[in-house]
Motif scaffolding. Structure first.
Motif, PDB file in Angstrom:
ATOM      1  N   VAL A 139       0.851  -1.189   0.000  1.00  0.00           N
ATOM      2  CA  VAL A 139       0.000   0.000   0.000  1.00  0.00           C
ATOM      3  C   VAL A 139       0.886   1.239   0.000  1.00  0.00           C
ATOM      4  O   VAL A 139       2.009   1.198   0.525  1.00  0.00           O
ATOM      5  CB  VAL A 139      -0.955  -0.020   1.216  1.00  0.00           C
ATOM      6  N   GLN A 140       0.401   2.314  -0.576  1.00  0.00           N
ATOM      7  CA  GLN A 140       1.148   3.568  -0.568  1.00  0.00           C
ATOM      8  C   GLN A 140       1.014   4.258   0.783  1.00  0.00           C
ATOM      9  O   GLN A 140       0.022   4.072   1.506  1.00  0.00           O
ATOM     10  CB  GLN A 140       0.649   4.486  -1.672  1.00  0.00           C
ATOM     11  N   ALA A 141       1.990   5.064   1.107  1.00  0.00           N
ATOM     12  CA  ALA A 141       1.935   5.848   2.336  1.00  0.00           C
ATOM     13  C   ALA A 141       0.651   6.678   2.364  1.00  0.00           C
ATOM     14  O   ALA A 141       0.241   7.254   1.345  1.00  0.00           O
ATOM     15  CB  ALA A 141       3.146   6.758   2.439  1.00  0.00           C
ATOM     16  N   THR A 151       6.088  -0.814   7.709  1.00  0.00           N
ATOM     17  CA  THR A 151       6.437  -2.008   6.947  1.00  0.00           C
ATOM     18  C   THR A 151       7.023  -3.070   7.862  1.00  0.00           C
ATOM     19  O   THR A 151       7.971  -2.814   8.596  1.00  0.00           O
ATOM     20  CB  THR A 151       7.437  -1.659   5.831  1.00  0.00           C
ATOM     21  N   ALA A 152       6.428  -4.259   7.820  1.00  0.00           N
ATOM     22  CA  ALA A 152       6.844  -5.348   8.703  1.00  0.00           C
ATOM     23  C   ALA A 152       6.023  -6.587   8.388  1.00  0.00           C
ATOM     24  O   ALA A 152       5.027  -6.519   7.651  1.00  0.00           O
ATOM     25  CB  ALA A 152       6.662  -4.964  10.167  1.00  0.00           C
ATOM     26  N   VAL A 153       6.413  -7.693   8.988  1.00  0.00           N
ATOM     27  CA  VAL A 153       5.558  -8.872   9.042  1.00  0.00           C
ATOM     28  C   VAL A 153       4.700  -8.734  10.301  1.00  0.00           C
ATOM     29  O   VAL A 153       5.227  -8.507  11.384  1.00  0.00           O
ATOM     30  CB  VAL A 153       6.368 -10.175   9.080  1.00  0.00           C
ATOM     31  N   TYR A 154       3.405  -8.854  10.113  1.00  0.00           N
ATOM     32  CA  TYR A 154       2.460  -8.693  11.218  1.00  0.00           C
ATOM     33  C   TYR A 154       1.971 -10.061  11.677  1.00  0.00           C
ATOM     34  O   TYR A 154       1.598 -10.908  10.844  1.00  0.00           O
ATOM     35  CB  TYR A 154       1.286  -7.817  10.788  1.00  0.00           C
ATOM     36  N   VAL A 198       3.214  -6.737   5.425  1.00  0.00           N
ATOM     37  CA  VAL A 198       2.640  -5.428   5.099  1.00  0.00           C
ATOM     38  C   VAL A 198       3.786  -4.543   4.634  1.00  0.00           C
ATOM     39  O   VAL A 198       4.775  -4.378   5.354  1.00  0.00           O
ATOM     40  CB  VAL A 198       1.935  -4.796   6.307  1.00  0.00           C
ATOM     41  N   THR A 199       3.660  -3.998   3.439  1.00  0.00           N
ATOM     42  CA  THR A 199       4.688  -3.128   2.882  1.00  0.00           C
ATOM     43  C   THR A 199       4.056  -1.795   2.519  1.00  0.00           C
ATOM     44  O   THR A 199       3.068  -1.750   1.783  1.00  0.00           O
ATOM     45  CB  THR A 199       5.333  -3.752   1.633  1.00  0.00           C
ATOM     46  N   VAL A 200       4.631  -0.718   3.052  1.00  0.00           N
ATOM     47  CA  VAL A 200       4.125   0.634   2.793  1.00  0.00           C
ATOM     48  C   VAL A 200       5.180   1.373   1.988  1.00  0.00           C
ATOM     49  O   VAL A 200       6.297   1.578   2.463  1.00  0.00           O
ATOM     50  CB  VAL A 200       3.817   1.374   4.095  1.00  0.00           C
ATOM     51  N   SER A 201       4.823   1.764   0.788  1.00  0.00           N
ATOM     52  CA  SER A 201       5.765   2.463  -0.079  1.00  0.00           C
ATOM     53  C   SER A 201       5.642   3.972   0.104  1.00  0.00           C
ATOM     54  O   SER A 201       4.559   4.500   0.351  1.00  0.00           O
ATOM     55  CB  SER A 201       5.509   2.092  -1.537  1.00  0.00           C
ATOM     56  N   SER A 202       6.775   4.647  -0.068  1.00  0.00           N
ATOM     57  CA  SER A 202       6.786   6.114   0.124  1.00  0.00           C
ATOM     58  C   SER A 202       6.468   6.838  -1.171  1.00  0.00           C
ATOM     59  O   SER A 202       6.413   6.254  -2.234  1.00  0.00           O
ATOM     60  CB  SER A 202       8.143   6.552   0.652  1.00  0.00           C
TER      61      SER A 202
END
Length: 125
Positions: free
Chosen positions: A12-14, A91-94, A121-125
């Motif tokens: 997901v985007q920031a 961003t991390a493994v939840y 979960v990966t959050v892109s900037s």
């Protein structure tokens, strides 16, 4: 014994949102307190949020307070983590986890008896 399976992760985007689900089988979650933790690469697993299934009381890490909501669905035997205003540092493994003391809300990994396999979960900037 309870089995936990997480779902709902992804990229997901920031500023975006995700809702993680943790479905339980084997036991009803009314006998447990539930927690969400996360682990980023090279870091220790850290507490995110917890809920007492019996009382509904909740606790959040300061880093996510105001952006994250933990909730439960008795009928579906599922706990959720709604995450809003996501940041790259999220961003991390939840992981979801179950504590067999249903009134506890413990912000430590050692307080939990059962764990899911984790979801990215990966959050892109």
């Amino acid at each position: 014994q309870v089995q936990l399976v997480e779902s709902g992760g992804g990229l997901v985007q920031a500023g975006g949102s995700l809702r993680l689900s943790c479905a339980a089988s084997g036991r009803t979650l009314s006998n447990y307190a539930m927690g969400w933790f996360r682990q980023a690469p090279g870091k220790e697993r850290e507490f995110v949020a917890a809920i007492s299934w019996r009382s509904g009381a909740t606790k959040y890490a300061d880093s996510v307070k105001g952006r994250v909501t933990i909730s439960r669905d008795n009928a579906k035997n599922t706990v959720y983590l709604q995450m809003n205003s996501l940041k790259p540092e999220d961003t991390a493994v939840y992981y979801c986890a179950a504590d067999s003391h249903p009134f506890n809300i413990v912000p430590r990994t050692s307080g939990y008896d059962y764990w899911g396999q984790g979801i990215q979960v990966t959050v892109s900037s």
